[in-house]
Write an enzyme that holds these catalytic residues in place. Structure first.
Site, mmCIF file in Angstrom:
data_model
loop_
_atom_site.group_PDB
_atom_site.id
_atom_site.type_symbol
_atom_site.label_atom_id
_atom_site.label_comp_id
_atom_site.label_asym_id
_atom_site.label_seq_id
_atom_site.Cartn_x
_atom_site.Cartn_y
_atom_site.Cartn_z
ATOM 1 N N GLY A 237 0.946 -1.167 -0.038
ATOM 2 C CA GLY A 237 0.202 -0.062 -0.100
ATOM 3 C C GLY A 237 0.736 1.378 0.047
ATOM 4 N N GLU B 9 -14.878 8.813 22.313
ATOM 5 C CA GLU B 9 -15.337 8.138 23.570
ATOM 6 C C GLU B 9 -14.807 6.613 23.726
ATOM 7 O OE1 GLU B 9 -17.019 10.205 21.934
ATOM 8 O OE2 GLU B 9 -17.413 11.440 23.686
ATOM 9 N N ILE C 256 1.006 2.794 6.585
ATOM 10 C CA ILE C 256 0.305 3.672 7.559
ATOM 11 C C ILE C 256 -0.168 2.991 8.806
ATOM 12 C CG2 ILE C 256 -0.786 5.188 5.600
ATOM 13 C CD1 ILE C 256 -3.403 3.559 6.102
ATOM 14 N N ASP C 257 -0.079 1.342 8.798
ATOM 15 C CA ASP C 257 -0.395 0.637 9.722
ATOM 16 C C ASP C 257 0.266 0.878 11.058
ATOM 17 O OD1 ASP C 257 -2.141 -0.116 7.878
ATOM 18 O OD2 ASP C 257 -1.198 -1.851 7.135
ATOM 19 N N VAL D 38 17.057 8.427 -0.219
ATOM 20 C CA VAL D 38 17.787 7.345 -0.880
ATOM 21 C C VAL D 38 18.458 7.641 -2.064
ATOM 22 C CG1 VAL D 38 17.631 4.967 -1.752
ATOM 23 C CG2 VAL D 38 16.238 5.428 0.403
ATOM 24 N N ASN E 198 -24.912 11.614 25.384
ATOM 25 C CA ASN E 198 -26.121 11.547 24.434
ATOM 26 C C ASN E 198 -25.451 10.951 23.074
ATOM 27 O OD1 ASN E 198 -27.972 11.887 26.176
ATOM 28 N ND2 ASN E 198 -27.942 14.177 25.599
ATOM 29 N N LEU F 27 -9.018 7.292 1.790
ATOM 30 C CA LEU F 27 -8.999 8.601 2.040
ATOM 31 C C LEU F 27 -7.525 8.517 3.226
ATOM 32 C CD1 LEU F 27 -10.736 11.254 1.902
ATOM 33 C CD2 LEU F 27 -11.668 10.478 4.237
ATOM 34 N N ARG G 106 19.392 10.729 -3.135
ATOM 35 C CA ARG G 106 20.403 11.812 -3.027
ATOM 36 C C ARG G 106 21.687 11.348 -1.969
ATOM 37 N NH1 ARG G 106 17.030 17.381 -3.275
ATOM 38 N NH2 ARG G 106 16.412 16.946 -5.937
ATOM 39 N N CYS H 102 2.494 -7.921 -5.365
ATOM 40 C CA CYS H 102 2.833 -8.638 -6.524
ATOM 41 C C CYS H 102 2.802 -10.110 -6.154
ATOM 42 C CB CYS H 102 4.303 -8.324 -6.776
ATOM 43 S SG CYS H 102 4.932 -9.517 -8.137
HETATM 44 O O1 F6P Z 1 -1.532 -1.811 4.655
HETATM 45 C C1 F6P Z 1 -1.867 -0.620 4.382
HETATM 46 C C2 F6P Z 1 -3.269 -0.947 3.961
HETATM 47 O O2 F6P Z 1 -4.064 0.338 3.786
HETATM 48 C C3 F6P Z 1 -4.094 -1.380 5.290
HETATM 49 O O3 F6P Z 1 -4.102 -0.669 6.334
HETATM 50 C C4 F6P Z 1 -5.376 -2.043 4.462
HETATM 51 O O4 F6P Z 1 -5.842 -3.082 5.187
HETATM 52 C C5 F6P Z 1 -4.808 -2.516 3.146
HETATM 53 O O5 F6P Z 1 -3.703 -1.557 3.175
HETATM 54 C C6 F6P Z 1 -5.987 -2.004 2.098
HETATM 55 O O6 F6P Z 1 -5.275 -2.600 0.985
HETATM 56 P P1 F6P Z 1 -5.723 -2.293 -0.610
HETATM 57 O O7 F6P Z 1 -5.488 -0.758 -0.837
HETATM 58 O O8 F6P Z 1 -4.821 -3.196 -1.259
HETATM 59 O O9 F6P Z 1 -7.094 -2.522 -0.517
#
Ligand code: F6P
Length: 329
Positions: free
Chosen positions: A15, A192, A131-132, A27, A219, A260, A29, A77
């Site tokens: 991803g 929350e 991002i994970d 990398v 609420n 997003l 430069r 891949c």
């Molecule tokens: O590993 C990054 C990630 O965005 C995960 O958080 C998510 O589960 C997955 O890739 C989604 O993958 P794809 O963009 O292939 O649907």
């Protein structure tokens, strides 16, 4: 084992994540500074198999540090996960004179790197680009901070509706099997609750949350839900459906933030992290390091064996769970 490295290949895989371009730039430069040739490999391991090679100079990475996505493109891949695919990749590398590989990607990409390094005599340096934030041995991965900021911006907006309508919003965020994005975006947005896979599986996190809410007589509520599912249990829709059946007095809605979260301009933190890591990757190669991932611990660059980084056992600091529980009072 030290050896001469004249040409490095760099690729992004899995991803995309904000900050990948800053890493490619660093990398490239740093390698050029040491007079190494740089080959940009397009579309991750797919490009290695299909010989999608581009000669990179310092100016190839001009005006990229602020851009999201990856200028090298990326792919997941399947062919590289087969011995035949890796053999083709290796033969192509040898033919192109690539002596070492820098792989920028997440768990799956570094698992591929680990397999490749076991079979062939190639120095590989991994950079954690995802991002994970689910790689062991680094406090943060490239892209995680930017994604957190994006999530928080979205949650702030959703809260206006939650408040105005007295609703419970289940907001599902990415993270694959890890709850870092859910837990920390919950803290940062004043949510929350967060429902994450790392929290105790014996406890029904939804029931616990409702109980807490009753005590606090709120609420409206925002619950950050990790996308991770175990045996079909999990995800924002699952919890919203349960609310409908078990607590019909509440008005629940679901928002899935989806891709997003992966896009947009990288945060300053991610740009700096990626720059430091990209620089360190070349330093590591020059020191004779191989098959390590560059990480950051307590603001110091560290090297972690790739085999260790990908074990999927990076723990969530339990203090973060306590912080959210206490502060969401
Ligand atoms: O590993 C990054 C990630 O965005 C995960 O958080 C998510 O589960 C997955 O890739 C989604 O993958 P794809 O963009 O292939 O649907």
């Amino acid at each position: 084992m030290e050896r001469n490295i004249n040409t490095i290949g760099v690729l992004t895989s899995g991803g995309d994540a904000p900050g990948m371009n800053a890493a490619i730039r660093a990398v490239t430069r740093s390698a050029r500074y040491h007079n190494m040739n740089v080959v940009g490999i397009m579309r991750g391991y797919q490009g290695l198999i299909e010989k999608e090679f581009v000669k990179f100079t310092s100016s190839s990475v001009s005006n990229t540090i602020q851009r999201g996505g990856t200028i090298l493109k990326t792919a997941r891949c399947g062919a590289f996960m087969t011995p035949e695919g890796r053999k083709t990749a290796y033969d192509n590398m040898v033919e192109a004179g690539i002596d070492a590989l820098i792989v920028i990607g997440g768990n799956g990409s570094l698992t591929g790197a680990q397999l490749f390094a076991r079979e062939y005599d190639i120095p590989i340096i991994g950079l954690p680009g995802t991002i994970d934030n689910d790689l062991y041995g680094t406090d943060s991965t490239i892209g995680y901070d930017s994604a957190l900021n994006t999530i928080v911006e979205c949650v702030d907006k959703i809260r206006d509706t939650a408040n105005s309508h007295d609703r419970i919003f289940f907001i599902e965020v990415m993270g694959r099997d890890a709850g870092f994005l859910a837990q920390n975006s919950a803290i940062a947005s004043g949510a929350e609750a967060a429902i994450i896979p790392e929290d105790s599986t014996d406890v029904d996190q939804l029931a616990e949350f409702i109980e807490r809410g009753k005590r606090k007589s709120k609420n409206s509520a925002i619950v950050l839900v990790s996308e991770a599912q175990k045996n079909g249990v999990g995800g924002a829709f699952y919890y919203a459906e349960r609310i409908k059946k078990e607590y019909p007095q509440f008005d629940a809605r679901v928002t899935i933030l989806g891709h997003l979260q992966r896009g947009g301009t990288p945060s300053a933190y991610d740009r700096i992290l990626a720059s430091r890591m990209g620089y360190a990757a070349i330093e590591a190669l020059l020191e004779g390091q191989r098959n390590i991932m560059v990480g950051i611990k307590n603001d110091e660059i560290v090297y972690v064996p790739i085999s260790r980084a990908i074990k999927m056992d990076k723990p969530i600091n339990k203090e973060l769970i306590a912080v959210l529980n206490v502060l969401s009072m």
